[in-house]
Write an enzyme that holds these catalytic residues in place. Structure first.
Site, PDB file in Angstrom:
ATOM      1  CD  GLU A   4      75.091  99.206  45.189  1.00 27.03           C
ATOM      2  OE1 GLU A   4      74.875  98.449  46.149  1.00 27.03           O
ATOM      3  OE2 GLU A   4      75.883  98.923  44.256  1.00 27.03           O
ATOM      4  CG  HIS A  32      79.723 100.235  51.228  1.00 25.73           C
ATOM      5  ND1 HIS A  32      81.022  99.940  50.882  1.00 25.73           N
ATOM      6  CD2 HIS A  32      78.953  99.624  50.301  1.00 25.73           C
ATOM      7  CE1 HIS A  32      81.027  99.175  49.814  1.00 25.73           C
ATOM      8  NE2 HIS A  32      79.771  98.971  49.435  1.00 25.73           N
ATOM      9  CD  GLU A  33      75.319  99.337  50.565  1.00 24.60           C
ATOM     10  OE1 GLU A  33      75.274  99.547  49.333  1.00 24.60           O
ATOM     11  OE2 GLU A  33      75.942  98.375  51.055  1.00 24.60           O
ATOM     12  CG  HIS A  69      77.520 101.695  46.079  1.00 26.37           C
ATOM     13  ND1 HIS A  69      78.474 101.371  45.148  1.00 26.37           N
ATOM     14  CD2 HIS A  69      77.521 100.670  46.978  1.00 26.37           C
ATOM     15  CE1 HIS A  69      79.035 100.210  45.472  1.00 26.37           C
ATOM     16  NE2 HIS A  69      78.480  99.763  46.591  1.00 26.37           N
ATOM     17  CD  GLU A 104      80.486  97.084  45.735  1.00 26.43           C
ATOM     18  OE1 GLU A 104      80.724  97.717  46.783  1.00 26.43           O
ATOM     19  OE2 GLU A 104      79.334  96.887  45.294  1.00 26.43           O
ATOM     20  CG  ASP A 148      75.918  86.632  43.432  1.00 30.04           C
ATOM     21  OD1 ASP A 148      76.218  87.779  43.790  1.00 30.04           O
ATOM     22  OD2 ASP A 148      75.313  85.816  44.144  1.00 30.04           O
ATOM     23  CE1 TYR A 166      82.524  93.659  47.343  1.00 34.16           C
ATOM     24  CE2 TYR A 166      81.794  95.555  48.601  1.00 34.16           C
ATOM     25  CZ  TYR A 166      81.509  94.452  47.830  1.00 34.16           C
ATOM     26  OH  TYR A 166      80.207  94.159  47.536  1.00 34.16           O
TER      27      TYR A 166
HETATM   28  N1  BES Z   1      76.403  96.304  45.871  1.00 32.11           N
HETATM   29  C1  BES Z   1      76.812  95.571  47.008  1.00 32.11           C
HETATM   30  C2  BES Z   1      76.056  94.292  47.199  1.00 32.11           C
HETATM   31  C3  BES Z   1      76.181  93.301  46.054  1.00 32.11           C
HETATM   32  C4  BES Z   1      77.392  93.090  45.425  1.00 32.11           C
HETATM   33  C5  BES Z   1      75.093  92.578  45.649  1.00 32.11           C
HETATM   34  C6  BES Z   1      77.480  92.179  44.379  1.00 32.11           C
HETATM   35  C7  BES Z   1      75.185  91.672  44.605  1.00 32.11           C
HETATM   36  C8  BES Z   1      76.383  91.473  43.963  1.00 32.11           C
HETATM   37  C9  BES Z   1      76.707  96.414  48.283  1.00 32.11           C
HETATM   38  O1  BES Z   1      77.025  97.756  48.102  1.00 32.11           O
HETATM   39  C10 BES Z   1      77.699  95.882  49.268  1.00 32.11           C
HETATM   40  O2  BES Z   1      78.854  95.932  48.979  1.00 32.11           O
HETATM   41  N2  BES Z   1      77.239  95.389  50.407  1.00 32.11           N
HETATM   42  C11 BES Z   1      78.082  94.860  51.450  1.00 32.11           C
HETATM   43  C12 BES Z   1      78.260  95.831  52.569  1.00 32.11           C
HETATM   44  C13 BES Z   1      79.422  96.717  52.469  1.00 32.11           C
HETATM   45  C14 BES Z   1      79.540  97.559  53.727  1.00 32.11           C
HETATM   46  C15 BES Z   1      80.723  96.045  52.179  1.00 32.11           C
HETATM   47  C16 BES Z   1      77.404  93.644  52.038  1.00 32.11           C
HETATM   48  O3  BES Z   1      76.260  93.384  51.680  1.00 32.11           O
HETATM   49  O4  BES Z   1      77.985  92.976  52.862  1.00 32.11           O
HETATM   50 ZN    ZN Z   2      79.073  98.095  47.757  1.00 31.06          ZN
END
Ligand code: BES
Ligand code: ZN
Length: 632
Positions: free
Chosen positions: A302, A326-327, A330, A349, A406, A414
């Site tokens: 995002e 989703h993005e 954010h 999330e 991470d 989520y």
């Molecule tokens: N912000 C996250 C990606 C992220 C989370 C990067 C933690 C690094 C550390 C992003 O918004 C996200 O949640 N992406 C998901 C997709 C979403 C539809 C659940 C993904 O990348 O799968």
């Molecule tokens: Zn996210």
């Protein structure tokens, strides 16, 4: 205890270390508070940053860097406007693998001394810079290392066009410090400007106001006027073109991808309208997408004004666009109201998943959002099983000290986060809950939040002493306890009930080709595939594959779910497609379960290692860190 906490104790301020009561104080008494107190009220202690923002904090960054594809490095200067709150003689930034060449103070650029502290595997090294009580500006001359974890340098072969190299950054959670010396904590916000020099045939874009076409010089300027946390710093450089969607929205992609992307995301403008209708004005002016090459390790990221997105959502039927919702969501939950530390990741999330489902419901109806909810619930059940229902990591409020955030960030934040919010919605009614969320986003706009702050707001704005309501909402059970509360509502979907009927018929011997699957979306397919038994005969697999051509599905979600079954049941017809998928796609969410399924048998592990050896150079560090550990 961190040194700055001792400092606070000295000032008698420790009581305001963001215990529940501090929120109301911040909002009502700001005039009578010192700047240091105000800053403190914004910041919770972040165990993943060396910065001591209550002493000296960065407010604005002017970045001036050159992008060198030959040496795979960024080099230049990061100049900060700082506030020396404690009037001490030091400011601390986070770095990891950076070469710090010189540091200057003030507009006159007087050279000063600096020291890099001890190195930690995840956190990197603190950069201690000597400043004066009156210092307002610090300029750091630096260079990145070729293996900086946030940066992925792609050769032309790894792009869609195959002609030009490509670079993108991924700063979340704590990787910004591998490409910029920065106070790398989500509790600290900065505005920024940037000058970026790139090869003339490429375009640079950032999480900022962006150019829409290349110029002849290869020099690009950027500005981000709204204050953002460091994990939202982003840059990408490549052979990019722009295609307009609505007045406020558009898409950046390689020329080879732009048409497909423009079709897939044609409804992004409608999403923005729906989101604003739900939770108030979009505060970032433009909302654009950047479609990356397939090695991008996430589905989406995002980055403000410019969401980074995987090309694996280009399914040709707009079936995977909830990721864009989703993005986009954010832009409120996360980018506008930000988790203060990674322990409160669910506030980013969980809220975003809730919001995402609301946007999808607005656009495609309740039956669509219901499917997403059920799939999300299945993901949650799997994660609970994997972590163990009593694992501390299944609480919403996490404790990630000493770990790479991470690795600690899971589906719990989520989906458990989402279902907690849905539970509150059910308890108070949608209208009240929406008004509450609107107020929450407005009250904490451009600030950080944490679990205590949110709960305090929930108690004062919604629960208001109603004990029966408090019991229904069950904060203790959802937020601080592992697993799920016993009496939680299990989501259902009518459309999936039909899928289940077809599945039962197939299981009882009806040939796959005779099932009524005509109107199924990829979500119905996903539900169907996830239901398939662990053990299947070759004949069953062939029957399904022949009827539905699953091995050649153009839908990445369907394909990834299908491969789990082909691997488990040694259905070798799919091997070639599997290898192609694993060598092209770098999205960690797909790679991890597939490699895991392969590694479950000695033979499969051999296969996995052979493919991994070939594919690894295509993966981002975010993915290889996880896979190296899994396959070692
Ligand atoms: N912000 C996250 C990606 C992220 C989370 C990067 C933690 C690094 C550390 C992003 O918004 C996200 O949640 N992406 C998901 C997709 C979403 C539809 C659940 C993904 O990348 O799968
Ligand atoms: Zn996210």
């Amino acid at each position: 205890m961190k040194p700055y906490q001792q400092y606070l104790l000295g000032l008698g301020l420790a009581g305001s270390l963001c215990l529940p009561a501090c929120t109301t104080q911040t909002n009502t008494n700001t005039e009578t508070m010192t700047t240091a107190q105000q800053a403190q009220n914004q910041i919770s202690e972040d165990v993943h940053s060396y910065a001591e923002p209550t002493k000296a904090v960065a407010r604005h960054l002017d970045l001036d860097i050159a992008v060198n594809f030959d040496t795979k490095t960024l080099s230049g200067t990061a100049s900060y406007d700082i506030e020396n709150l404690a009037k001490g003689n030091e400011i601390i930034f986070d770095t990891r693998g950076l070469q710090i060449e010189k540091v200057y103070l003030g507009d006159k650029q007087e050279e000063t001394t600096f020291r890099l502290g001890e190195s930690d595997k995840y956190l990197g090294q603190p950069l201690h810079i000597t400043i004066k009580p009156e210092t307002k500006r610090v300029t750091i001359v630096y260079k990145t290392s070729p293996d900086a974890a946030a940066l992925q340098w792609l050769n032309p072969q790894q792009t869609a066009g195959k002609k030009h190299p490509f670079l993108f950054t991924q700063s979340q959670a704590i990787l910004a410090r591998t490409w910029i010396p920065i106070q790398d904590s989500p509790g600290i916000r900065i505005t920024y400007s940037a000058k970026v020099q790139v090869p003339k045939e490429l375009l640079a874009v950032m999480s900022a106001e962006n150019p829409i076409e290349k110029n002849a010089t290869g020099n690009y300027s950027f500005e981000m006027k709204q204050p953002i946390p460091s994990y939202l710093m982003a840059l990408s450089v490549g052979d990019l073109v722009f295609s307009k969607v609505g007045a406020q929205t558009g898409i950046y992609a390689e020329p080879a991808t732009i048409k497909a992307a423009a079709y897939e995301f044609a409804e992004m403008d409608k999403m923005l309208v729906a989101a604003e209708k739900l939770y108030g004005k979009y505060r970032w002016d433009r909302y654009d997408l950047l479609v990356l090459p397939p090695s991008f390790p996430f589905g989406g990221m995002e980055n403000p004004r410019l969401t980074f997105v995987t090309p694996t959502v280009l399914a040709k039927d707009r079936s995977l666009t909830s990721l864009i919702a989703h993005e986009l969501a954010h832009s409120w939950s996360g980018n506008l109201v930000t988790n203060a530390t990674w322990d409160d990741f669910w506030l980013n999330e969980g809220f975003t998943v809730y919001f995402e489902r609301r946007i999808m419901e607005e656009l495609y109806g309740k039956s669509y959002a219901d499917m997403l909810n059920v799939l999300g619930y299945q993901d949650l059940q799997n994660t609970l099983k994997e972590l163990g229902e009593t694992s501390e990591d299944t609480r919403l409020k996490l404790d990630l000290e000493g770990r790479d955030p991470d690795e600690g960030l899971t589906d719990i934040a989520y989906e458990k986060g989402n279902f907690f919010l849905q539970n509150i919605e059910q308890a108070v009614g949608r209208q009240k809950f929406d008004a509450f969320l609107n107020k929450y986003f407005n009250t904490f706009a451009f600030q950080t939040t944490n679990t205590d702050k949110f709960l305090e707001f929930l108690r004062t704005e919604l629960i208001k002493g109603d004990e029966a309501l408090a019991e229904k909402i069950n904060i203790e059970g959802w937020v601080f306890s592992p697993g799920l509360p016993q009496d939680h509502v299990v989501p259902t979907s009518e459309r999936f009930t039909k899928v289940e009927e077809s599945y039962q018929a197939w299981k009882n011997g009806k040939p796959a080709a005779q099932l009524n699957t005509k109107d199924w979306s990829s979500h119905e397919w996903l539900h169907f595939i996830r239901m398939l038994p662990e053990q299947m005969s070759q004949q069953q697999l062939q029957d399904l594959d022949k009827a539905f051509n699953l091995t050649n599905s153009g839908n990445s979600e369907v394909l990834a779910a299908w491969f789990i079954h082909t691997i488990r049941n040694n259905y070798t017809t799919a091997d070639k497609a599997l290898e192609t998928f694993l060598t092209n796609v770098g999205r960690r969410k797909f790679l991890v379960p597939i490699y895991k399924a392969l590694a479950a048998t000695p033979e499969g592990k051999k296969k996995a290692l052979a493919i991994y050896a070939k594919a690894r150079p295509n993966y981002h560090a975010v993915s290889t860190v996880t896979l190296d550990e899994m396959l070692k």
